[in-house]
Design an enzyme around this catalytic site. Structure first.
Site, PDB file in Angstrom:
ATOM      1  N   GLY A   1      -4.667   6.044   0.479  1.00 58.40           N
ATOM      2  CA  GLY A   1      -3.845   6.344   1.646  1.00 58.40           C
ATOM      3  C   GLY A   1      -4.601   6.515   2.939  1.00 58.40           C
TER       4      GLY A   1
ATOM      5  N   GLU B   1       2.427   2.669  10.309  1.00 62.04           N
ATOM      6  CA  GLU B   1       2.170   2.021   9.019  1.00 62.04           C
ATOM      7  C   GLU B   1       2.802   0.630   8.964  1.00 62.04           C
ATOM      8  OE1 GLU B   1      -0.249   2.986   6.820  1.00 62.04           O
ATOM      9  OE2 GLU B   1       1.052   3.734   5.208  1.00 62.04           O
TER      10      GLU B   1
ATOM     11  N   ASP C   1       3.268   7.089   1.470  1.00 67.02           N
ATOM     12  CA  ASP C   1       1.918   7.535   1.851  1.00 67.02           C
ATOM     13  C   ASP C   1       1.944   8.437   3.075  1.00 67.02           C
ATOM     14  OD1 ASP C   1       1.206   5.889  -0.203  1.00 67.02           O
ATOM     15  OD2 ASP C   1      -0.347   4.805   0.902  1.00 67.02           O
TER      16      ASP C   1
END
Length: 389
Positions: free
Chosen positions: A147, A195, A206
């Site tokens: 992550g 992300e 995550d």
């Protein structure tokens, strides 16, 4: 005034791959962090103050954009409000990518361009065209399934929001402090949009784990936060073998088409393991004996989960090497994440001697692997301030 934000990495405790087929999975934070420090220059500084600087310290990569150039290429971004994140358009992504390309990133580090693009977008969306300097460091290995990109997005979003008008914080507080629930939600929304720039279609798992910490139970797109009530420590072995997550997910789906009944039973078993594991770590612990009993159950569940992952065909020679090594010391391990390389988790029982841990690490590192020890299911994102306001 300088703000420093830190956000934890994550592991998948149980349920990877099966979650794509409707099973429950568990993700947990680890106490290995990505740090982002952010400061605005004072008027007494030199002419560099009219630039936005980004320094990725661990990989020795620096970016510097004149704020006038950013405004020229991204004239509409500075009008956004930090309190309501919206997705980055494809047109904007292309414009930002062009700005990043102007930095002449070495070929060996070109994979970090998406991270730089994400920071540039987050910064300009939240703070407009102000000059600033940001420095990023991390305890998380890149591209290993722990992550690292989400932790970067969360820490960046937190640092940027902390110095915006969208959150109210105690600047006089000494040491690390947490955001309130509504501020955490805002950080998580911005990090999720970040992300998307890096990964296209992330699940949101995550960044949620990195923002809130503890453990997340997820199934069919629904995320449930649960609290870990027992101390868990893991040895995380990074095989340093890269893997293609999309290809591995596709291979499991192809195996499911070939063997639908058998794979349905595999996924059902994984679902049961995830649910039992969640109930174990959620239940209160009274003493060391209770911890030991729970650890023994967790070890069995990890071994069963690993066996089912092998049934799915996502193990790898490097993962099997780690499994054999840790088994010699009667320790239980499983891959975490996509498999095909990546990282392996090994539960370190509460009463395990440090000597045994040292021996295991020495043997694994002699095979060329990287070993990290992490506490599992701790806190999420935090910030600290330094300098005068």
């Amino acid at each position: 005034m300088e703000v420093r934000a830190r956000a934890p990495g994550k592991i998948i405790l149980a349920g990877e791959h099966a979650v794509v087929h409707g099973s429950t999975a568990l993700a947990a934070s680890i106490d290995l962090y990505t740090y982002v420090s952010l400061g605005f220059p004072t008027p007494s500084d030199n002419d560099d103050t009219i630039k936005l600087h980004l320094h990725l310290k661990d990989v020795d990569l620096e970016f510097s954009w004149p704020v006038g150039r950013i405004k020229e290429v991204l004239p509409d971004l500075g009008s956004h409000t930090a309190s309501s994140p919206s997705p980055c358009s494809l047109e904007t992504i292309k414009a930002i990518a062009a700005l990043v390309e102007e930095q002449n990133i070495p070929e060996a580090k070109i994979g970090l361009a998406s991270g730089a693009s994400t920071f540039l977008w987050l910064y300009t969306s939240i703070h407009g065209y102000k000059p600033a300097k940001a420095v990023v460091t991390s305890e998380l290995p890149l591209g290993s399934g722990l992550g690292s990109s989400a932790a970067f997005c969360v820490a960046s979003s937190a640092a940027l929001l902390a110095l915006s008008d969208s959150v109210t914080l105690d600047f006089s507080h000494q040491g690390w402090q947490m955001f309130g629930e509504s501020e955490l939600e805002l950080v998580n929304k911005w990090a999720f949009e970040g992300e998307k720039i890096i990964h296209g279609k992330p699940s949101g798992i995550d960044n949620t784990v990195s923002t809130y910490g503890n453990t997340i139970k997820f199934r069919s797109g629904e995320l449930t936060r649960i609290k870990t009530n027992m101390p868990l420590k893991m040895l995380i072995t990074n095989t340093k073998v890269g893997r293609n997550t999309k290809a591995l997910v596709a291979s499991v789906s192809e195996r499911t088409i070939r063997h639908p009944k058998a794979m349905a039973l595999v996924f059902s078993a994984v679902d049961s393991i995830s649910s039992e594991l969640a109930s174990i770590i959620e239940s209160p612990v009274s003493d060391d004996l209770a911890i030991t009993e729970k650890e023994e159950k967790l070890e069995e569940l990890m071994e069963m989960n690993q066996g089912l992952l092998q049934c799915m065909g996502v193990s790898h020679a490097s993962i099997e090497t780690v499994l054999r090594t840790t088994l010699k010391y009667k320790l239980s391990s499983k891959l975490t994440g996509a498999g095909g390389g990546g990282c392996v988790l090994t539960l370190l029982p509460n009463l395990l001697s440090g000597t045994v841990v040292d021996k295991v690490i020495e043997e694994l590192e002699s095979s060329g692997f990287q070993c990290l020890i992490a506490g599992i299911g701790g806190g999420g994102m935090e910030i600290s301030f330094s300098g005068s306001s």
